[in-house]
Design a protein around this motif. Structure first.
Motif, short mmCIF file in Angstrom:
data_model
loop_
_atom_site.label_atom_id
_atom_site.label_comp_id
_atom_site.label_asym_id
_atom_site.label_seq_id
_atom_site.Cartn_x
_atom_site.Cartn_y
_atom_site.Cartn_z
N ASP A 3 0.88 -1.15 0.00
CA ASP A 3 0.00 0.00 0.00
C ASP A 3 0.93 1.21 0.00
O ASP A 3 1.38 1.64 1.05
CB ASP A 3 -0.90 -0.03 1.23
CG ASP A 3 -2.06 0.94 1.13
OD1 ASP A 3 -2.30 1.43 0.01
OD2 ASP A 3 -2.71 1.18 2.14
N SER A 33 9.26 -1.17 16.35
CA SER A 33 7.97 -0.87 15.74
C SER A 33 6.82 -1.49 16.53
O SER A 33 7.03 -2.36 17.37
CB SER A 33 7.93 -1.37 14.29
OG SER A 33 7.97 -2.78 14.25
N PRO A 35 3.45 -3.41 15.55
CA PRO A 35 2.59 -3.97 14.51
C PRO A 35 1.24 -4.44 15.04
O PRO A 35 1.13 -4.94 16.16
CB PRO A 35 3.40 -5.16 13.99
CG PRO A 35 4.25 -5.57 15.13
CD PRO A 35 4.46 -4.36 16.00
N THR A 36 0.22 -4.27 14.21
CA THR A 36 -1.13 -4.74 14.52
C THR A 36 -1.66 -5.47 13.29
O THR A 36 -1.44 -5.03 12.17
CB THR A 36 -2.06 -3.55 14.85
OG1 THR A 36 -1.50 -2.81 15.94
CG2 THR A 36 -3.45 -4.02 15.23
N SER A 47 -8.51 -8.29 16.08
CA SER A 47 -7.23 -7.60 16.06
C SER A 47 -6.20 -8.39 16.87
O SER A 47 -6.53 -8.97 17.91
CB SER A 47 -7.41 -6.20 16.67
OG SER A 47 -6.20 -5.50 16.63
N VAL A 72 -5.28 -7.31 7.12
CA VAL A 72 -4.63 -5.99 7.07
C VAL A 72 -3.56 -5.97 8.15
O VAL A 72 -3.82 -6.29 9.31
CB VAL A 72 -5.64 -4.85 7.33
CG1 VAL A 72 -4.92 -3.50 7.36
CG2 VAL A 72 -6.73 -4.84 6.28
N ARG A 74 -0.79 -3.42 9.95
CA ARG A 74 -0.46 -2.00 10.14
C ARG A 74 0.73 -1.93 11.07
O ARG A 74 0.72 -2.57 12.13
CB ARG A 74 -1.65 -1.26 10.75
CG ARG A 74 -1.42 0.21 10.94
CD ARG A 74 -2.67 0.87 11.54
NE ARG A 74 -2.61 2.30 11.50
CZ ARG A 74 -1.99 3.05 12.41
NH1 ARG A 74 -1.37 2.49 13.42
NH2 ARG A 74 -2.00 4.36 12.29
N THR A 76 3.51 0.78 12.95
CA THR A 76 4.01 2.11 13.27
C THR A 76 5.48 1.94 13.61
O THR A 76 5.84 1.24 14.56
CB THR A 76 3.25 2.73 14.47
OG1 THR A 76 1.85 2.75 14.16
CG2 THR A 76 3.74 4.13 14.75
N VAL A 82 3.93 5.30 9.44
CA VAL A 82 2.97 4.20 9.46
C VAL A 82 2.90 3.59 8.06
O VAL A 82 2.86 4.32 7.06
CB VAL A 82 1.57 4.70 9.89
CG1 VAL A 82 0.55 3.58 9.79
CG2 VAL A 82 1.62 5.26 11.29
N ALA A 83 2.87 2.26 7.99
CA ALA A 83 2.68 1.55 6.72
C ALA A 83 1.57 0.53 6.90
O ALA A 83 1.41 -0.05 7.98
CB ALA A 83 3.97 0.86 6.29
N VAL A 84 0.81 0.31 5.84
CA VAL A 84 -0.31 -0.62 5.87
C VAL A 84 -0.21 -1.55 4.68
O VAL A 84 0.03 -1.11 3.55
CB VAL A 84 -1.66 0.15 5.82
CG1 VAL A 84 -2.83 -0.82 5.79
CG2 VAL A 84 -1.78 1.11 6.99
N ARG A 86 -2.40 -4.69 2.74
CA ARG A 86 -3.72 -5.33 2.65
C ARG A 86 -3.60 -6.61 1.86
O ARG A 86 -2.98 -6.63 0.79
CB ARG A 86 -4.71 -4.37 1.99
CG ARG A 86 -5.04 -3.18 2.86
CD ARG A 86 -5.99 -2.21 2.14
NE ARG A 86 -6.42 -1.14 3.00
CZ ARG A 86 -5.70 -0.06 3.29
NH1 ARG A 86 -4.50 0.07 2.78
NH2 ARG A 86 -6.16 0.87 4.10
#
Length: 100
Positions: A3, A33, A35-36, A47, A72, A74, A76, A82-84, A86
Motif C-alpha cells: 500500500d 515498531s 505492529p497490529t 485484532s 490488514v 499496520r 508504526t 505508518v505503513a499498511v 492489505r
C-alpha cells in the motif's frame, strides 16, 4: 502486497504469521515498531498485537489464516511513520507456508 512504497510478504508457519517488510527491494528495519494485524472472517473482525522480529520482520504468534480471510497489517515504525499492507482474500490465492 503493498500500500504505497512499503511491501509486505506474508508467510504462514506453524508458530504464526510472519511479515517481511521492504521498500523498493531494500529491507525496512522493524526494531522498535508496533505492529497490529486485523483479520476479517465471516463478517467478524479480530485484532492481534504483534512484535518486531529480526531485521525486517513482524511476527504474530499463533495466528492461522483461512482462505476466505481478509487481512490488514499496520505497523508504526519507531520514528512514527505508518505503513499498511492489505491482503484481500480474492487477491491472496495462496498463503505461503513453511515447515518451521
Amino acid at each position: 502486497m503493498n500500500d504505497g512504497e512499503t511491501s509486505f510478504e506474508l508467510v504462514q508457519r506453524r508458530d504464526g504469521l510472519h511479515f517481511y517488510v521492504e521498500d523498493h527491494g531494500e529491507l525496512v528495519r522493524t526494531a522498535g515498531s508496533t505492529p497490529t494485524l486485523i483479520v476479517r472472517r465471516n463478517g467478524a473482525e479480530k485484532s492481534h498485537a504483534g512484535k518486531p522480529q529480526g531485521d525486517n520482520a513482524l511476527f504474530f504468534a499463533g495466528v492461522r489464516l483461512q482462505p476466505s480471510d481478509d487481512v490488514v497489517v499496520r505497523v508504526t515504525f519507531v520514528q512514527g511513520a505508518v505503513a499498511v499492507g492489505r491482503f484481500p482474500a480474492q487477491l491472496r490465492t495462496r498463503v505461503s507456508t513453511a515447515s518451521r
